[in-house]
Scaffold this active site. Structure first.
Site, PDB file in Angstrom:
ATOM      1  CB  SER A   1      -9.607  -1.313   3.449  1.00 45.74           C
ATOM      2  OG  SER A   1     -10.244  -2.446   2.916  1.00 45.74           O
TER       3      SER A   1
ATOM      4  NE  ARG B   1      -3.722  -2.343   0.057  1.00 45.11           N
ATOM      5  CZ  ARG B   1      -3.390  -3.514  -0.511  1.00 45.11           C
ATOM      6  NH1 ARG B   1      -2.248  -3.635  -1.156  1.00 45.11           N
ATOM      7  NH2 ARG B   1      -4.201  -4.534  -0.435  1.00 45.11           N
TER       8      ARG B   1
ATOM      9  CD  GLU C   1      -5.887   0.497   2.197  1.00 46.40           C
ATOM     10  OE1 GLU C   1      -6.328   0.341   1.051  1.00 46.40           O
ATOM     11  OE2 GLU C   1      -5.864  -0.417   3.043  1.00 46.40           O
TER      12      GLU C   1
END
Length: 366
Positions: free
Chosen positions: A248, A178, A343
């Site tokens: 998320s 990520r 995130e």
């Protein structure tokens, strides 16, 4: 006197810039902060004009794609540009490979759908991830064992200061879990304008992650995997157009083998996956087991079907959500000794943590 089309185009683009525009429609949390200046770039040429305008006035530029992996936490000074660059083209090579080039403003799921229609393999596990393709390399999006770095050949960028446009090879983008250089050293320097994917006309399906193999009915096929991923995501994740969220909210934390073994002794049902030299923990499981699923605070909360997702029921600003985030992080650290990391990308970064300024009480009901 001849008509100067270049001057006319530049003037038209600059005239399209608006002041004090609400960004509620441009982020999937639907927080209604304002952009000091606002414009939409539908072509590479118009993007160049907008960047030149901002440079001339010496103001900051913020790029927003689909707004789906984004947490806007305050008004944004400078120029906010909505990336709407469009277009797709493919080049099939001798053998098995396909070079698929897509402009940054295209919706990611539409790109996946197009690949499935053409029977190209490689991104079927990434179906229904919200946002634009230009944002995908920034976050190195991933699902069910596949990340965009696995299929990315190169990225076209524009330098915010010089206006130069060029290609960067995927191997040079600093991809990690990520993460990428676009979130780090290239942030506020390079803007993604197009990507080139390398897909395959024949390939093995990846079904080993997240119980995907057990969800596919009958003999697995490219289309069946795509449809199954869509179905699973729709079951677990709220549609941002129906319930405001950014997907998320927390990354799956990565821990050492030693810490993982200790946690496994304390929590035998711990959900984890081998990752590099350690283990990746399922953040949703940690949050769920800590009792947060379905909890609400003011007008925000933890989604009742997937604890990894924070949702906005009614708030116009991000302060309550950030309070909830801080309390979840504290709870997980106290219980498991694991630090959660957000995130979504935050624009702009707040100096003060609202969790220290507001009282906090979470309820099971709204």
């Amino acid at each position: 006197m001849p008509f100067n089309t270049e001057v006319s185009f530049t003037h038209k683009v600059e005239e399209s810039i608006q002041k004090n525009v609400s960004l509620a429609a441009y982020n999937t949390f639907r927080f209604s902060y304002q952009a000091e200046y606002f414009a939409v770039a539908e072509t590479l040429e118009s993007l160049k004009v907008l960047l030149a305008w901002a440079n001339r006035l010496d103001i900051k530029v913020t790029i927003i794609g689909g707004g789906s992996n984004l947490l806007i936490s305050n008004d944004i000074s400078g120029l906010v540009i909505i990336n709407r660059l469009a277009g797709m083209k493919a080049r099939e090579h001798l053998g098995d490979l396909v070079s698929f080039t897509v402009a940054a403003g295209e919706t990611w799921h539409n790109v996946v759908e197009h690949a499935i229609e053409q029977e190209w393999y490689g991104i079927e596990n990434l179906a229904l991830i919200p946002g634009t393709i230009g944002a995908a390399p920034v976050q190195n999006i991933g699902a069910y064992g596949v990340e965009i770095k696995d299929v990315l050949a190169r990225v076209q960028v524009i330098d915010q200061t010089t206006g130069d446009v060029y290609w960067v090879n995927a191997r040079d983008c600093g991809f990690a879990y990520r993460d990428s250089h676009f979130k780090g050293k290239w942030k506020n320097k390079l803007i993604i304008t197009s990507v080139e994917l390398t897909l395959k006309k024949h390939a093995d399906l990846l079904l080993s992650y997240g119980g995907l193999a057990n969800r596919v009915e009958g003999e697995p096929s490219l289309k069946k995997v795509f449809e199954t991923v869509c179905k699973v995501r729709q079951e677990k994740l709220p549609n941002p157009s129906e319930l405001a969220n950014a997907g998320s909210f927390f990354k799956n934390p990565i821990v050492s083998s030693e810490q993982h073994d200790e946690l496994k002794k304390r929590f035998p049902n711990l959900v984890s996956f081998p990752f590099e030299s350690g283990f990746k923990l399922a953040a949703g499981w940690l949050i769920d087991q800590a009792g947060w699923k379905g909890k609400k605070y003011q007008g925000v909360g933890v989604y009742d079907k997937q604890a990894l997702v924070l949702v906005n029921y009614s708030e116009e600003n991000a302060a309550p959500l950030m309070v909830l985030e801080a309390q979840i992080k504290e709870s997980i650290l106290d219980l498991y000794g694991v630090e959660l990391e957000r995130e979504p990308v935050e624009f702009p970064v707040l100096v003060n943590n609202p969790a220290s300024e507001l009282s906090f009480k979470v309820d099971g009901e709204a």
